[in-house]
Design an enzyme around this catalytic site. Structure first.
Site, PDB file in Angstrom:
ATOM      1  N   ALA A  44       0.841  -1.198   0.000  1.00 39.73           N
ATOM      2  CA  ALA A  44       0.000   0.000   0.000  1.00 39.73           C
ATOM      3  C   ALA A  44       0.880   1.253   0.000  1.00 39.73           C
ATOM      4  CB  ALA A  44      -0.909   0.000   1.220  1.00 39.73           C
ATOM      5  N   ASP A  60       5.436  -5.749  -3.350  1.00 39.25           N
ATOM      6  CA  ASP A  60       4.499  -6.850  -3.118  1.00 39.25           C
ATOM      7  C   ASP A  60       5.328  -8.045  -2.670  1.00 39.25           C
ATOM      8  OD1 ASP A  60       2.721  -8.940  -3.207  1.00 39.25           O
ATOM      9  OD2 ASP A  60       2.031  -8.554  -5.256  1.00 39.25           O
ATOM     10  N   PHE A  80       6.414  -7.514   9.311  1.00 40.08           N
ATOM     11  CA  PHE A  80       5.024  -7.360   9.744  1.00 40.08           C
ATOM     12  C   PHE A  80       4.065  -7.289   8.562  1.00 40.08           C
ATOM     13  CE2 PHE A  80       4.485  -6.572  14.397  1.00 40.08           C
ATOM     14  CZ  PHE A  80       5.745  -7.008  14.767  1.00 40.08           C
ATOM     15  N   GLY A  81       4.537  -7.437   7.344  1.00 36.14           N
ATOM     16  CA  GLY A  81       3.664  -7.316   6.180  1.00 36.14           C
ATOM     17  C   GLY A  81       2.912  -8.599   5.897  1.00 36.14           C
ATOM     18  N   TYR A 145      -5.023 -18.445   7.820  1.00 40.72           N
ATOM     19  CA  TYR A 145      -4.113 -17.398   8.302  1.00 40.72           C
ATOM     20  C   TYR A 145      -3.149 -17.980   9.348  1.00 40.72           C
ATOM     21  CZ  TYR A 145      -2.778 -13.414  11.248  1.00 40.72           C
ATOM     22  OH  TYR A 145      -2.077 -12.507  12.007  1.00 40.72           O
ATOM     23  N   SER A 174      -3.275  -9.777  20.830  1.00 39.81           N
ATOM     24  CA  SER A 174      -4.133  -8.753  20.203  1.00 39.81           C
ATOM     25  C   SER A 174      -3.501  -7.404  20.485  1.00 39.81           C
ATOM     26  CB  SER A 174      -5.539  -8.798  20.805  1.00 39.81           C
ATOM     27  OG  SER A 174      -6.072 -10.102  20.735  1.00 39.81           O
TER      28      SER A 174
HETATM   29  P1  NAI Z   1      -2.462  -4.686   8.985  1.00 37.69           P
HETATM   30  O1  NAI Z   1      -3.353  -5.469   8.095  1.00 37.69           O
HETATM   31  O2  NAI Z   1      -2.927  -3.358   9.456  1.00 37.69           O
HETATM   32  O3  NAI Z   1      -1.029  -4.528   8.313  1.00 37.69           O
HETATM   33  C1  NAI Z   1      -0.505  -5.462   7.402  1.00 37.69           C
HETATM   34  C2  NAI Z   1       0.145  -4.700   6.261  1.00 37.69           C
HETATM   35  O4  NAI Z   1       0.655  -5.651   5.322  1.00 37.69           O
HETATM   36  C3  NAI Z   1      -0.849  -3.796   5.502  1.00 37.69           C
HETATM   37  O5  NAI Z   1      -0.395  -2.456   5.480  1.00 37.69           O
HETATM   38  C4  NAI Z   1      -0.898  -4.392   4.109  1.00 37.69           C
HETATM   39  O6  NAI Z   1      -1.030  -3.421   3.071  1.00 37.69           O
HETATM   40  C5  NAI Z   1       0.442  -5.122   4.029  1.00 37.69           C
HETATM   41  N1  NAI Z   1       0.377  -6.184   3.017  1.00 37.69           N
HETATM   42  C6  NAI Z   1      -0.653  -7.030   2.737  1.00 37.69           C
HETATM   43  N2  NAI Z   1      -0.358  -7.795   1.682  1.00 37.69           N
HETATM   44  C7  NAI Z   1       0.891  -7.438   1.274  1.00 37.69           C
HETATM   45  C8  NAI Z   1       1.724  -7.856   0.220  1.00 37.69           C
HETATM   46  N3  NAI Z   1       1.350  -8.795  -0.674  1.00 37.69           N
HETATM   47  N4  NAI Z   1       2.933  -7.266   0.091  1.00 37.69           N
HETATM   48  C9  NAI Z   1       3.329  -6.299   0.947  1.00 37.69           C
HETATM   49  N5  NAI Z   1       2.579  -5.853   1.975  1.00 37.69           N
HETATM   50  C10 NAI Z   1       1.358  -6.411   2.122  1.00 37.69           C
HETATM   51  O7  NAI Z   1      -2.162  -5.636  10.242  1.00 37.69           O
HETATM   52  P2  NAI Z   1      -1.494  -5.282  11.645  1.00 37.69           P
HETATM   53  O8  NAI Z   1      -2.527  -5.410  12.685  1.00 37.69           O
HETATM   54  O9  NAI Z   1      -0.697  -4.056  11.536  1.00 37.69           O
HETATM   55  O10 NAI Z   1      -0.517  -6.528  11.817  1.00 37.69           O
HETATM   56  C11 NAI Z   1       0.825  -6.483  11.374  1.00 37.69           C
HETATM   57  C12 NAI Z   1       1.407  -7.883  11.413  1.00 37.69           C
HETATM   58  O11 NAI Z   1       1.288  -8.417  12.727  1.00 37.69           O
HETATM   59  C13 NAI Z   1       0.695  -8.856  10.489  1.00 37.69           C
HETATM   60  O12 NAI Z   1       1.651  -9.740   9.936  1.00 37.69           O
HETATM   61  C14 NAI Z   1      -0.230  -9.611  11.403  1.00 37.69           C
HETATM   62  O13 NAI Z   1      -0.500 -10.907  10.904  1.00 37.69           O
HETATM   63  C15 NAI Z   1       0.580  -9.637  12.688  1.00 37.69           C
HETATM   64  N6  NAI Z   1      -0.258  -9.759  13.865  1.00 37.69           N
HETATM   65  C16 NAI Z   1      -1.002  -8.685  14.292  1.00 37.69           C
HETATM   66  C17 NAI Z   1      -1.781  -8.798  15.423  1.00 37.69           C
HETATM   67  C18 NAI Z   1      -2.545  -7.646  15.986  1.00 37.69           C
HETATM   68  O14 NAI Z   1      -3.171  -7.827  17.041  1.00 37.69           O
HETATM   69  N7  NAI Z   1      -2.532  -6.465  15.398  1.00 37.69           N
HETATM   70  C19 NAI Z   1      -1.892 -10.088  16.156  1.00 37.69           C
HETATM   71  C20 NAI Z   1      -1.063 -11.135  15.593  1.00 37.69           C
HETATM   72  C21 NAI Z   1      -0.265 -10.963  14.502  1.00 37.69           C
HETATM   73  C1  15L Z   2      -4.215 -11.542  14.661  1.00 30.46           C
HETATM   74  O1  15L Z   2      -3.360 -12.340  14.297  1.00 30.46           O
HETATM   75  C2  15L Z   2      -4.697 -10.480  13.753  1.00 30.46           C
HETATM   76  O2  15L Z   2      -3.685  -9.990  12.921  1.00 30.46           O
HETATM   77  C3  15L Z   2      -5.362  -9.327  14.481  1.00 30.46           C
HETATM   78  O3  15L Z   2      -6.096  -8.544  13.554  1.00 30.46           O
HETATM   79  C4  15L Z   2      -6.277  -9.829  15.585  1.00 30.46           C
HETATM   80  O4  15L Z   2      -7.330 -10.559  15.032  1.00 30.46           O
HETATM   81  C5  15L Z   2      -5.482 -10.695  16.534  1.00 30.46           C
HETATM   82  O5  15L Z   2      -4.819 -11.743  15.844  1.00 30.46           O
HETATM   83  C6  15L Z   2      -6.344 -11.335  17.630  1.00 30.46           C
HETATM   84  O6  15L Z   2      -6.337 -12.553  17.731  1.00 30.46           O
HETATM   85  O7  15L Z   2      -6.987 -10.587  18.369  1.00 30.46           O
END
Ligand code: NAI
Ligand code: 15L
Length: 275
Positions: A44, A60, A80-81, A145, A174
């Protein structure tokens, strides 16, 4: 971009993937003390655009050649992507499964020795909330996932055993500004505690492949971090300040997955693509 000579930081250049996402925006600020330059990457658009001691490289993760270029010249990777919630296998395959493989291959080819991997509680989401588990628990992914994060952890393990690339996989609970529901009273991870985990992951020597659970110092946590004690992670925050607000919400039924499983509603997502 040239390195400002007045800035003294442990790493010259850290790559942050997912930098336009919810956590990426936070880490873009909180990781500043640890690198002279942070290379921000996402599929993005980055907003705001690159500031001082930042550079932006849109990419990507599913594109192997682009990821190879992305990793050139970095000293550590904070990955984190990717797709961050449950989707079909087809939607998750490119960004999460191929993407994480591309990143480790690029790390190997460019000599990067340290990775922080944003894993997830959904790797073990089918454990019940009345169980306490540590990092040796057999994985019980709750979703496509969760499976992709499980594979990411396996990549981390393989790339350490085979090539000596060290990783800390953080099974994030979370991580949001507030605990939003009853489940998150246990799984919540504050942004400051997340940053501490990444800092410990970047600077602790000899981590091999370490799995650590990412939760704050909540009253009831399902995860025992003794197997990651070498990281000396000491969470400072707690979900207690959100309890009254959360408990004012109507309680879900006792058999609602949100009340039963560590992974909450993810255990009941799908199936996808049925006619
Ligand atoms: P988010 O969805 O806000 O951020 C993920 C980012 O990855 C987005 O900006 C998106 O554009 C980018 N992305 C998606 N597909 C892509 C691709 N093909 N190439 C490059 N970039 C791409 O999620 P958030 O909450 O910021 O989470 C960040 C990371 O932490 C993720 O990997 C998520 O699985 C992990 N995570 C987050 C948790 C949470 O509670 N927020 C819990 C567990 C894991
Ligand atoms: C995750 O892995 C997700 O990225 C986040 O959006 C939440 O759903 C979190 O887990 C959760 O379990 O609360």
């Amino acid at each position: 971009m040239t390195t400002p000579s007045s800035v003294h930081t442990p790493f010259n250049r850290i790559l942050l993937t997912g930098a336009a996402g919810g956590l990426g925006k936070v880490l873009r600020e909180s990781l500043r003390p640890y690198a002279t330059i942070i290379r921000l990457s996402d599929i993005a658009e980055m907003a705001p655009a690159a500031g001082a001691r930042e550079e932006v490289q849109r990419c990507d993760l599913a594109d192997k050649a682009a990821v190879h270029q992305l990793v050139e010249g970095v000293d550590a990777i904070v990955h984190f992507g990717g797709v961050s919630t449950e989707h079909s296998f087809e939607d998750i395959l490119g960004p999460n499964i191929c993407g994480t493989y591309h990143l480790y291959e690029a790390a190997r080819r460019h000599g990067v020795k340290r990775v922080i991997f944003a894993s997830s509680n959904h790797v073990i989401g089918f454990y019940r909330q009345d169980q306490t588990i540590d990092a040796s628990a057999v994985k019980r992914p709750d979703s496509y996932y969760g499976l992709s994060k499980s594979y990411g952890e396996d990549l981390a393990s393989f790339y350490f055993d085979r090539y000596g690339i060290e990783t800390v996989s953080i099974r994030i609970g979370s991580s949001f500004p507030e605990a939003q529901n009853r489940r998150m009273l246990s799984s919540w991870l504050s942004y400051d505690d997340l940053t501490q985990l990444i800092e410990r992951g970047l600077f602790t020597p000899n981590v091999g492949h370490t799995v650590v659970y990412g939760a704050s110092n909540n009253e009831k946590v399902w995860w025992d971090n003794r197997l990651a004690s070498h990281l000396n992670y000491q969470p400072k925050d707690s979900s207690e300040p959100f309890r009254a607000k959360v408990e004012a919400q109507p309680a879900p039924a006792a058999d609602d997955p949100a009340m039963v499983y560590q992974g909450g509603a993810f255990v009941a997502s799908g199936p996808f693509g049925d006619a």
